[in-house]
Design an enzyme around this catalytic site. Structure first.
Site, PDB file in Angstrom:
ATOM      1  CG  ASN A  35      -8.913   6.130   6.485  1.00 52.64           C
ATOM      2  OD1 ASN A  35      -7.927   6.676   6.942  1.00 52.64           O
ATOM      3  ND2 ASN A  35      -9.823   5.568   7.253  1.00 52.64           N
TER       4      ASN A  35
ATOM      5  CG  ASP B 254      -1.795   0.634  -3.320  1.00 58.03           C
ATOM      6  OD1 ASP B 254      -1.911   1.809  -2.917  1.00 58.03           O
ATOM      7  OD2 ASP B 254      -2.560  -0.280  -2.958  1.00 58.03           O
TER       8      ASP B 254
ATOM      9  CG  HIS C 109      -2.312   0.397   1.016  1.00 63.13           C
ATOM     10  ND1 HIS C 109      -2.919   0.460  -0.228  1.00 63.13           N
ATOM     11  CD2 HIS C 109      -3.276   0.772   1.904  1.00 63.13           C
ATOM     12  CE1 HIS C 109      -4.176   0.847  -0.086  1.00 63.13           C
ATOM     13  NE2 HIS C 109      -4.416   1.050   1.192  1.00 63.13           N
TER      14      HIS C 109
END
Length: 190
Positions: free
Chosen positions: A69, A94, A21
């Site tokens: 997020n 990603d 990530h």
């Protein structure tokens, strides 16, 4: 439109630095090293910022220190302060939907389930920003995605991701100049 901000998406902290990530962070770190720049913590931008000169243009690099997020909070703060338009921003992230080791440029689009992109779209109020998608592959089962992105790639996957980043670095001058179509042609043609 010329690119004035390159954002790498990732999660902050040592526990996350080797995870799939975080390939956006890896890319920005590589760019900073290539251009002898150093990241500095910028609390007002909720991130680490570096400045480089690419193709004669000043470009800021940003690694949000918010979690994935909440990436949009950091991007919006910096873009607002420097009065940047969304089409002057390249977000590096990603991409599950690309084979490991594939790099693709994209002019705009949805979030495709990527929480960093989802929050960026929400914060900027538009989908019209550029993306550099670095393929990490898909685990094959959507229930395994969260675990997959929060783990390190194996040695071969890592080499393939690094090769994709090298391919993407070769087109950064064109991207920064705003020659996106030409950059796409070079990157997407093997």
């Amino acid at each position: 439109m010329a690119i004035k901000l390159i954002v790498g998406l990732g999660n902050p902290g040592k526990d996350y630095q080797s995870h799939r990530h975080n390939v956006g962070f890896w890319f920005c770190d590589t760019l900073a090293n290539l251009y002898s720049a150093t990241f500095k913590k910028e609390a007002k931008f909720f991130g680490d910022v570096a400045q480089v000169t690419i193709a004669g243009a000043s470009v800021r690099l940003l690694k949000p220190t918010t979690f994935m997020n909440r990436s949009g909070q950091s991007i919006q703060a910096l873009a607002k302060f420097y009065q940047l338009e969304a089409d002057e921003i390249l977000v590096v992230h990603d991409e599950l939907d690309l084979e490991v080791g594939t790099a693709k440029l994209k002019a705009e689009g949805g979030h495709g389930g990527h929480n960093g992109l989802r929050d960026t779209i929400k914060a900027l109020g538009t989908k019209s920003f550029y993306r550099l998608r670095l393929g990490i592959g898909h685990p094959g089962n959507k229930l395994q995605v969260a675990d997959y992105v929060l783990h390190a790639p194996n040695k071969i996957e890592l080499e393939n991701i690094q090769n994709a980043m090298i391919d993407a670095l070769q087109i950064m001058e064109e991207v920064v100049k705003g020659n996106i179509d030409q950059a796409m042609k070079h990157l997407h043609t093997k």
